[in-house]
Design a protein around this motif. Structure first.
Motif, short mmCIF file in Angstrom:
data_model
loop_
_atom_site.label_atom_id
_atom_site.label_comp_id
_atom_site.label_asym_id
_atom_site.label_seq_id
_atom_site.Cartn_x
_atom_site.Cartn_y
_atom_site.Cartn_z
N ASN A 97 -2.92 -16.81 3.17
CA ASN A 97 -1.47 -16.69 3.25
C ASN A 97 -0.85 -16.09 2.00
OD1 ASN A 97 -1.45 -17.80 5.82
ND2 ASN A 97 -1.10 -19.88 5.10
N PRO A 102 0.34 -11.16 4.11
CA PRO A 102 1.56 -10.34 3.97
C PRO A 102 1.33 -8.86 4.26
CG PRO A 102 1.44 -11.92 2.19
CD PRO A 102 0.12 -12.01 2.91
N LYS A 103 0.12 -8.34 3.98
CA LYS A 103 -0.15 -6.91 4.17
C LYS A 103 -0.99 -6.60 5.41
CE LYS A 103 1.73 -5.41 0.27
NZ LYS A 103 2.86 -4.44 0.24
#
Length: 380
Positions: A97, A102-103
């Motif tokens: 996480n 995020p990417k």
């Protein structure tokens, strides 16, 4: 001639095979060859999307069964499929996480390239090299599983440079310090609190991990045969029927370890907890936090002005005492639940420590051999 035709090609670096509704006739073979050429061209141009694939192969099981998971989907499957204790699972989830989701969460697994991962790694402000190594190892483990499942054709994380993390120096107590701690605990703890004195005597003289100590049950102790079985751990307030290395082991009991267990048995309440070291307050069957015994250890260290170490140092103390006593690394490794190689890497400086000085003494005893005089009488 009524059989169908199959074509083979690569899509997202994974080999695929599709069956076409064409008969094995010259016309059918030509149509299949033309379709394959189209597929190869679209893949080369990066235009063979899921939608286009379904358009070309409407009956394919590949798309219908959604065998192209995103990174987020596959990571969750990977995590759910593993047998992990709560703490380890939380560490994996935290790494995913914090750094990768995020990417990459919505990116199809086969679309993730080594270059993409390198850029992500470069842009992250890593708190430490240890965090980076754990996160990259987690990522690589996910892609190894994906490679084995045929989801991807290679492991793009394998190209990420590995960072070297300097191993922390272990900091054991001396035998004299350990004995002082144990004596102080027995002298100052009264009643049921003496269970913590027995606890640390066993810790210093078996090298068991704190999580193993807290999960030890009487059914695993054989005082007649002077051994106990390490087969479970306590993690985050829960007992798990496994150990850190996944392999249960037998620990042979020396006189000090026997004394600790005999003291614990004297304190045992009839019909009480099945655990060897229940909490003194009796609120639960087992001690649910390593902080409980640690408080008594820290109080003893402060009272005797001994430098504070973490509770785990008791394990290192036992290992170093055994090695300095001349026990074989293979025996000590079995006692601790290590491989011999891990033991040698961790405790190398304590192995042959006394014989090292014997080797050094050879230098002071060395004398140059007498020089020979040449036959012409000239000294060189």
């Amino acid at each position: 001639m009524g059989e169908r035709i199959r074509i083979r090609f690569s899509w997202r670096k994974v080999r695929r095979c599709e069956t076409l509704p064409y008969p094995q006739t010259p016309k059918g073979i030509a149509a299949a060859a033309g379709l394959r050429d189209q597929v190869v061209q679209l893949e080369r141009m990066g235009m063979l999307t899921d939608e286009k694939y379904l358009e070309l192969f409407p009956t394919t099981s590949y798309v219908l069964h959604q065998l192209v998971p995103t990174f987020g989907e596959f990571s969750q499957l990977w995590l759910n499929s593993r047998e992990l204790v709560k703490n380890t699972r939380n560490n994996y989830r935290r790494a995913l996480n914090s750094y990768w989701m995020p990417k990459l969460a919505t990116v199809p697994m086969p679309d993730i390239s080594s270059l993409m991962l390198r850029k992500i790694v470069q842009d992250i402000e890593w708190p430490s090299t240890t965090d980076r190594r754990f996160a990259v190892n987690t990522l690589s483990g996910i892609f190894k599983a994906a490679l084995a499942d045929g989801v991807v054709g290679h492991n793009p994380a394998a190209a990420i440079p590995k960072v070297k993390v300097q191993k922390k120096e272990i900091d054991p107590y001396t035998q004299a310090e350990a004995d002082r701690v144990i004596d102080h605990l027995y002298a100052t703890l009264q009643g049921k609190l003496r269970i913590y004195a027995a606890y640390f005597e066993l810790a210093f003289w078996t090298g068991m991990r704190p999580c193993e100590m807290l999960a030890l049950r009487w059914e695993s102790v054989d005082l007649e045969r002077r051994r106990l079985r390490v087969s479970r751990v306590m993690v985050d307030g829960e007992i798990h029927e496994r150990v850190k290395t996944k392999y249960a082991r037998d620990v042979l009991l020396n006189d000090r370890a026997m004394n600790a267990l005999e003291e614990a048995r004297r304190l045992k309440v009839e019909g009480g907890s099945p655990f060897v070291f229940p909490p003194a307050d009796g609120r639960s069957a087992f001690i649910r936090s390593e902080n409980t015994p640690k408080e008594h250890l820290n109080s003893a260290l402060e009272a005797m002005s001994i430098r504070r170490r973490r509770q785990y140092a008791a394990r290192h103390t036992y290992a170093t005492i055994c090695l300095m006593a001349g026990m074989t690394p293979a025996f000590v490794a079995r006692q601790l639940g290590h491989s011999v190689q891990v033991l040698l890497d961790t405790y190398a400086r304590w192995i042959d420590s006394e014989s090292d000085f014997l080797e050094l003494d050879k230098l002071s005893q060395f004398k140059d051999p007498p020089q020979e005089t040449p036959s012409n009488g000239v000294t060189i």
